[in-house]
Motif scaffolding. Structure first.
Motif, PDB file in Angstrom:
ATOM      1  N   GLY A   3       0.804  -1.139   0.070  1.00  0.00           N
ATOM      2  CA  GLY A   3      -0.070   0.179   0.074  1.00  0.00           C
ATOM      3  C   GLY A   3       0.760   1.282   0.005  1.00  0.00           C
ATOM      4  O   GLY A   3       0.291   2.432   0.016  1.00  0.00           O
ATOM      5  N   ILE A   4       2.079   1.114  -0.044  1.00  0.00           N
ATOM      6  CA  ILE A   4       3.074   2.348   0.016  1.00  0.00           C
ATOM      7  C   ILE A   4       2.893   3.021  -1.243  1.00  0.00           C
ATOM      8  O   ILE A   4       2.743   2.332  -2.426  1.00  0.00           O
ATOM      9  N   VAL A   5       2.902   4.367  -1.276  1.00  0.00           N
ATOM     10  CA  VAL A   5       2.873   5.041  -2.536  1.00  0.00           C
ATOM     11  C   VAL A   5       3.937   6.159  -2.294  1.00  0.00           C
ATOM     12  O   VAL A   5       3.999   7.063  -1.658  1.00  0.00           O
ATOM     13  N   LYS A   6       5.125   5.839  -3.359  1.00  0.00           N
ATOM     14  CA  LYS A   6       6.002   6.790  -3.244  1.00  0.00           C
ATOM     15  C   LYS A   6       6.491   6.944  -4.835  1.00  0.00           C
ATOM     16  O   LYS A   6       6.187   6.163  -5.799  1.00  0.00           O
ATOM     17  N   PRO A   7       7.236   8.116  -5.057  1.00  0.00           N
ATOM     18  CA  PRO A   7       7.695   8.220  -6.630  1.00  0.00           C
ATOM     19  C   PRO A   7       8.750   7.598  -6.530  1.00  0.00           C
ATOM     20  O   PRO A   7       9.496   7.134  -5.814  1.00  0.00           O
ATOM     21  N   ILE A   8       9.063   7.114  -7.942  1.00  0.00           N
ATOM     22  CA  ILE A   8      10.164   6.482  -8.535  1.00  0.00           C
ATOM     23  C   ILE A   8      10.947   7.086  -9.631  1.00  0.00           C
ATOM     24  O   ILE A   8      10.277   7.616 -10.345  1.00  0.00           O
ATOM     25  N   THR A   9      12.234   6.989  -9.841  1.00  0.00           N
ATOM     26  CA  THR A   9      12.807   7.796 -11.039  1.00  0.00           C
ATOM     27  C   THR A   9      13.240   6.337 -11.811  1.00  0.00           C
ATOM     28  O   THR A   9      13.643   5.538 -11.255  1.00  0.00           O
ATOM     29  N   ILE A  10      12.947   6.436 -13.121  1.00  0.00           N
ATOM     30  CA  ILE A  10      13.283   5.408 -13.874  1.00  0.00           C
ATOM     31  C   ILE A  10      13.892   6.012 -15.284  1.00  0.00           C
ATOM     32  O   ILE A  10      13.742   7.183 -15.799  1.00  0.00           O
ATOM     33  N   VAL A  11      15.025   5.523 -15.589  1.00  0.00           N
ATOM     34  CA  VAL A  11      15.922   5.938 -16.878  1.00  0.00           C
ATOM     35  C   VAL A  11      15.746   4.993 -17.940  1.00  0.00           C
ATOM     36  O   VAL A  11      16.190   3.616 -17.761  1.00  0.00           O
ATOM     37  N   LEU A  12      15.224   5.338 -19.125  1.00  0.00           N
ATOM     38  CA  LEU A  12      15.072   4.311 -20.149  1.00  0.00           C
ATOM     39  C   LEU A  12      16.321   4.621 -21.006  1.00  0.00           C
ATOM     40  O   LEU A  12      16.395   5.968 -21.501  1.00  0.00           O
ATOM     41  N   PRO A  13      17.001   3.592 -21.675  1.00  0.00           N
ATOM     42  CA  PRO A  13      18.184   3.784 -22.441  1.00  0.00           C
ATOM     43  C   PRO A  13      17.669   4.546 -23.788  1.00  0.00           C
ATOM     44  O   PRO A  13      16.576   4.329 -24.112  1.00  0.00           O
ATOM     45  N   ASN A  14      18.681   4.885 -24.378  1.00  0.00           N
ATOM     46  CA  ASN A  14      18.750   5.346 -25.801  1.00  0.00           C
ATOM     47  C   ASN A  14      17.888   4.515 -26.934  1.00  0.00           C
ATOM     48  O   ASN A  14      18.141   3.089 -26.909  1.00  0.00           O
ATOM     49  N   ASN A  15      16.933   4.673 -27.534  1.00  0.00           N
ATOM     50  CA  ASN A  15      15.992   3.799 -28.678  1.00  0.00           C
ATOM     51  C   ASN A  15      15.367   2.858 -27.828  1.00  0.00           C
ATOM     52  O   ASN A  15      15.045   1.714 -28.223  1.00  0.00           O
ATOM     53  N   TYR A  16      14.919   3.134 -26.521  1.00  0.00           N
ATOM     54  CA  TYR A  16      14.237   2.398 -25.841  1.00  0.00           C
ATOM     55  C   TYR A  16      13.002   1.579 -26.725  1.00  0.00           C
ATOM     56  O   TYR A  16      12.187   2.633 -27.269  1.00  0.00           O
ATOM     57  N   ASN A  17      12.841   0.389 -27.000  1.00  0.00           N
ATOM     58  CA  ASN A  17      11.832  -0.336 -27.751  1.00  0.00           C
ATOM     59  C   ASN A  17      10.981  -1.385 -26.899  1.00  0.00           C
ATOM     60  O   ASN A  17      11.726  -2.331 -26.305  1.00  0.00           O
ATOM     61  N   ARG A  18       9.697  -1.114 -26.968  1.00  0.00           N
ATOM     62  CA  ARG A  18       8.978  -2.120 -26.188  1.00  0.00           C
ATOM     63  C   ARG A  18       9.025  -3.442 -26.693  1.00  0.00           C
ATOM     64  O   ARG A  18       8.430  -4.208 -26.203  1.00  0.00           O
ATOM     65  N   ASP A  19       9.505  -3.510 -27.906  1.00  0.00           N
ATOM     66  CA  ASP A  19       9.551  -4.856 -28.695  1.00  0.00           C
ATOM     67  C   ASP A  19      10.698  -5.731 -28.062  1.00  0.00           C
ATOM     68  O   ASP A  19      10.808  -6.928 -28.724  1.00  0.00           O
ATOM     69  N   GLN A  20      11.502  -5.125 -27.264  1.00  0.00           N
ATOM     70  CA  GLN A  20      12.903  -5.794 -26.809  1.00  0.00           C
ATOM     71  C   GLN A  20      12.570  -6.188 -25.513  1.00  0.00           C
ATOM     72  O   GLN A  20      11.575  -5.714 -24.900  1.00  0.00           O
TER      73      GLN A  20
END
Length: 278
Positions: A32-49
């Motif tokens: 039930g914890i609600v906290k922010p998170i920081t996410i780094v997506l790499p160059n050319n992030y592709n949802r098919d990978q």
């Protein structure tokens, strides 16, 4: 002419930094914890990978945004083509499931809630060999504690300047708020020390055998760090038990100068122990 050449080089170097930094917030299904998170997506992030994920924990009194503000962690996400996740440890949770504060269940939050959120919303390798965890100071011991107790979830762990045995610091760092008073809760403090959890490591970690199922472990600490004695003791205990691990001790103190310097080595170690699907 020289200024023009320098300007061109700068423009080219910045154009290569094509990572994306995202801040998200969600309610943990388990805690039930609600906290922010920081996410780094790499160059050319592709949802098919399918991307490997490195979870990186901040230290005491820190925030989820510490890593992107103080280090080149986003560039490392590009370099190693991984997703980097920086959760929030609520200032001083020490990333444990507290017995005295039921709202502070941060081992479960990281190992279950955050991992499930990332796997449900991003293109990840959804297996232990696609995940690693690291952190500094409070985050370092949190990474070790979580990885040792959830070996089915993480392939590798590294700890920078980690408070691997907090018993000598019982009056500091807000520890009593999550562990209770040391005098009346000695067993809990004893159980939390990493040196007292080595028996939990998988059989593949022992006898210097290499196994893709075993947890890869790295300890990294500066020679002027106030946690140095506890890290040295842990290292000696792991040697005596023949538990496979890397131990690095180099000049440095408990500060961002040190962590910025050694962070690339953590990524090299962690990514070398994550493998793509056979």
């Amino acid at each position: 002419m020289k200024p023009f050449i320098i300007l061109c080089c700068l423009v080219m170097s910045y154009s290569l930094l094509a990572f994306e930094v995202v801040t998200s917030q969600f309610k943990g299904a388990y805690t039930g914890i609600v906290k922010p998170i920081t996410i780094v997506l790499p160059n050319n992030y592709n949802r098919d990978q399918q991307y490997h994920v490195i979870y990186v924990l901040h230290g005491f009194s820190g925030l989820h945004s510490d890593w992107t503000q103080n280090t080149n962690i986003a560039e490392l996400a590009d370099q190693y083509n991984v997703i980097v996740v920086n959760p929030d440890g609520n200032y001083g949770s020490w990333y444990i499931d507290s017995d005295i504060n039921k709202q502070s269940q941060y081992e479960t939050y990281i190992a279950k809630d955050v991992v499930n959120f990332i796997d449900s919303n991003y293109a990840t390798r959804r297996a232990k060999q696609g995940r690693a965890i690291t952190g500094l100071s409070m985050g370092g011991v949190g990474a070790l504690h979580i990885a040792i107790n959830h070996q089915e979830t993480f392939a590798a762990v590294s700890a920078m300047s980690a408070g691997v045995d907090l018993r000598p610091f019982s009056a500091e760092f807000g520890l009593a708020k999550v562990l209770g008073d040391y005098a009346t809760n000695k067993q809990k403090w004893h159980d939390l020390a990493i040196i007292n959890n080595l028996h939990k490591l998988a059989e593949g970690n022992t006898q210097w055998k290499k196994s893709t199922d075993s947890l890869a472990i790295m300890l990294d600490i500066g020679s002027n760090d106030f946690f140095i004695a506890q890290n040295r003791a842990l290292h000696r205990a792991m040697l005596e038990l023949r538990i496979r691990h890397d131990y690095v001790e180099r000049a440095g103190a408990h500060d961002w100068h040190y962590w910025s310097k050694v962070l690339p080595y953590q990524f090299l170690f962690l990514t070398s122990h994550m493998v793509m699907e056979e």
